[in-house]
Design a protein around this motif. Sequence first.
Motif, PDB file in Angstrom:
ATOM      1  N   ILE A 304     120.751  89.622  74.170  1.00  0.00           N
ATOM      2  CA  ILE A 304     121.832  89.315  75.308  1.00  0.00           C
ATOM      3  C   ILE A 304     123.698  89.356  74.365  1.00  0.00           C
ATOM      4  O   ILE A 304     124.163  89.408  75.051  1.00  0.00           O
ATOM      5  CB  ILE A 304     120.856  88.014  75.628  1.00  0.00           C
ATOM      6  N   ARG A 305     123.452  88.615  73.279  1.00  0.00           N
ATOM      7  CA  ARG A 305     124.518  88.198  73.596  1.00  0.00           C
ATOM      8  C   ARG A 305     125.159  89.346  73.009  1.00  0.00           C
ATOM      9  O   ARG A 305     126.860  90.006  72.698  1.00  0.00           O
ATOM     10  CB  ARG A 305     124.356  87.180  71.482  1.00  0.00           C
ATOM     11  N   GLY A 306     125.047  89.988  71.525  1.00  0.00           N
ATOM     12  CA  GLY A 306     125.229  91.894  71.581  1.00  0.00           C
ATOM     13  C   GLY A 306     125.571  92.248  72.871  1.00  0.00           C
ATOM     14  O   GLY A 306     126.926  92.869  72.736  1.00  0.00           O
ATOM     15  N   MET A 307     124.771  92.498  73.663  1.00  0.00           N
ATOM     16  CA  MET A 307     125.628  93.034  74.961  1.00  0.00           C
ATOM     17  C   MET A 307     126.865  92.278  75.893  1.00  0.00           C
ATOM     18  O   MET A 307     127.624  92.959  76.206  1.00  0.00           O
ATOM     19  CB  MET A 307     124.388  93.066  76.292  1.00  0.00           C
ATOM     20  N   GLY A 308     127.303  90.984  75.641  1.00  0.00           N
ATOM     21  CA  GLY A 308     128.577  90.447  75.568  1.00  0.00           C
ATOM     22  C   GLY A 308     127.946  89.549  77.091  1.00  0.00           C
ATOM     23  O   GLY A 308     129.191  88.709  77.265  1.00  0.00           O
ATOM     24  N   VAL A 377     113.397  95.565  78.008  1.00  0.00           N
ATOM     25  CA  VAL A 377     113.966  94.456  79.337  1.00  0.00           C
ATOM     26  C   VAL A 377     115.563  94.480  79.087  1.00  0.00           C
ATOM     27  O   VAL A 377     116.619  94.640  79.683  1.00  0.00           O
ATOM     28  CB  VAL A 377     113.308  93.617  79.294  1.00  0.00           C
ATOM     29  N   LEU A 378     116.054  94.876  77.308  1.00  0.00           N
ATOM     30  CA  LEU A 378     117.905  94.862  76.661  1.00  0.00           C
ATOM     31  C   LEU A 378     117.901  96.218  77.183  1.00  0.00           C
ATOM     32  O   LEU A 378     119.120  96.319  78.126  1.00  0.00           O
ATOM     33  CB  LEU A 378     117.787  94.437  75.676  1.00  0.00           C
ATOM     34  N   SER A 379     117.473  97.143  77.239  1.00  0.00           N
ATOM     35  CA  SER A 379     117.960  98.207  77.797  1.00  0.00           C
ATOM     36  C   SER A 379     117.689  98.832  79.092  1.00  0.00           C
ATOM     37  O   SER A 379     118.901  99.365  79.385  1.00  0.00           O
ATOM     38  CB  SER A 379     117.023  99.566  76.390  1.00  0.00           C
ATOM     39  N   ALA A 400     121.732  95.064  68.089  1.00  0.00           N
ATOM     40  CA  ALA A 400     121.611  93.550  67.927  1.00  0.00           C
ATOM     41  C   ALA A 400     120.140  93.116  67.800  1.00  0.00           C
ATOM     42  O   ALA A 400     119.527  92.190  66.687  1.00  0.00           O
ATOM     43  CB  ALA A 400     122.616  92.345  68.529  1.00  0.00           C
ATOM     44  N   ALA A 401     119.293  93.471  68.815  1.00  0.00           N
ATOM     45  CA  ALA A 401     117.858  92.983  68.637  1.00  0.00           C
ATOM     46  C   ALA A 401     117.438  93.976  67.627  1.00  0.00           C
ATOM     47  O   ALA A 401     116.478  93.287  66.670  1.00  0.00           O
ATOM     48  CB  ALA A 401     118.001  93.452  69.905  1.00  0.00           C
ATOM     49  N   LEU A 402     118.222  94.931  67.227  1.00  0.00           N
ATOM     50  CA  LEU A 402     117.047  95.226  66.017  1.00  0.00           C
ATOM     51  C   LEU A 402     117.177  94.854  65.145  1.00  0.00           C
ATOM     52  O   LEU A 402     116.378  94.821  63.637  1.00  0.00           O
ATOM     53  CB  LEU A 402     117.578  97.123  66.411  1.00  0.00           C
ATOM     54  N   ASP A 403     118.925  94.321  64.753  1.00  0.00           N
ATOM     55  CA  ASP A 403     118.739  94.259  63.014  1.00  0.00           C
ATOM     56  C   ASP A 403     117.899  92.772  63.686  1.00  0.00           C
ATOM     57  O   ASP A 403     118.106  91.999  61.955  1.00  0.00           O
ATOM     58  CB  ASP A 403     120.955  93.824  63.644  1.00  0.00           C
TER      59      ASP A 403
END
Length: 412
Positions: A304-308, A377-379, A400-403
């Motif tokens: 979520i954060r990575g998406m901005g 859900v993120l994608s 970011a989620a994969l990280d």
Amino acid sequence: MTNYREIQAPLRTIMTPGPVEVDPRVLRAMSTPILGQFDPAFTAMMNETMDMLRQVFQTNNKWAFPIDGTSRSGLEAVLCSVIEPGDRVLVPIFGRFGHLLTEIAERCGAVVHLMECPWGQVFDQQAVIEEVRRIQPKVLAIVHGETSTGCMQPLDQIGPACRELGVLTVVDAVATLGGTPVKVDEWQLDAVIGGTQKCLSVPSGMAPITYNEVIEKLLLTRKKVERGVAQEQDRLEVRVPIRSNYFDLSQLQDYWGPRRLNHHTEATSMLYALREGVRIVLEEGLEARFERHRLHERALMAGIRGMGLELFNDVPWKAPMVTCVKIPAAINGESVRQMLLEQFGIEIASSFGPLHGQIWRIGTMGYSCRKENVLFVLSALEAVLIRHQAKIEIGRGMQAALDAYGVEQAAN
């Protein structure tokens, strides 16, 4: 005459704070043949379920059994069995379900005293303890995990202080049981209510509860066995009987205990489901299960954060099974939810009260709490937000989620 087809429910990825996806093993258990409620094979299952519930609640209480009904049936059973008209009850409210506890207590005839804080915050435990000292209530009724805000109230100091002051603690752990520690004995809680349709990954329809000998002693002063099943030793008249028959814990004790006094016809298939659900929890191990919820929470938050996007409940008291996301300015939150459901078969939730239209709530609970669900859900959320012309960091959320999951890029 209309001919109706067999049910064909669409497949969904359910990422709400309840209900959640049901573990396939639970669904299989629900197809087990029906037994009579006093069949020795069935009463053995009842006893096993009680024993497993004690372990999930982390308690040595004698009484740990489900109320037949949705989660609020457990809340109502405990409160209406404990509260007498005129009793003082203190309810600290930090979201929707504190208001529910208030309403149930009021309908029981309690004199209710309230503490309130803004939605998204929780109470300093010492502030609650000081208010308990000031009000001197019979009962402190408090929510542990508030799904409307994704926040979790600490209880480890409140419970012991109430025990010392002779105040009963009744705790709504509907959202948290099975997904994060609920330490009934260590936190010295008198009665705790859980839910099936959240971290236990069982369909809605039962409310596991537990309570200690202090509550049991109180119940026995109000016990009135219904005339149709009463025996010679049963009192038929008491000063202030428990008002509800169905939610009368004193009678339910005789139903779940060795006496097996007939009270109602047990929800057989739901008992099968609950037994399998808590068996799966214990098979996984409490600490391993709690860590699984924390892992997928971290990955979802990173995405979520990575998406901005901005998190609403990015606070130390965040509940690990509910992540709340602020809806970007000028974006229609309901349109996003509708497109997620229609195009991807994913369901996330809106919220209530002052947060309605302000946040989305994404649940990572029980069987829904899986890596493939988080990544899906993120994608999907990214794709839908692009369609809604939201200003986001395209491609960053998934990475970011994969990280967070520690996924390394494959070597060329």
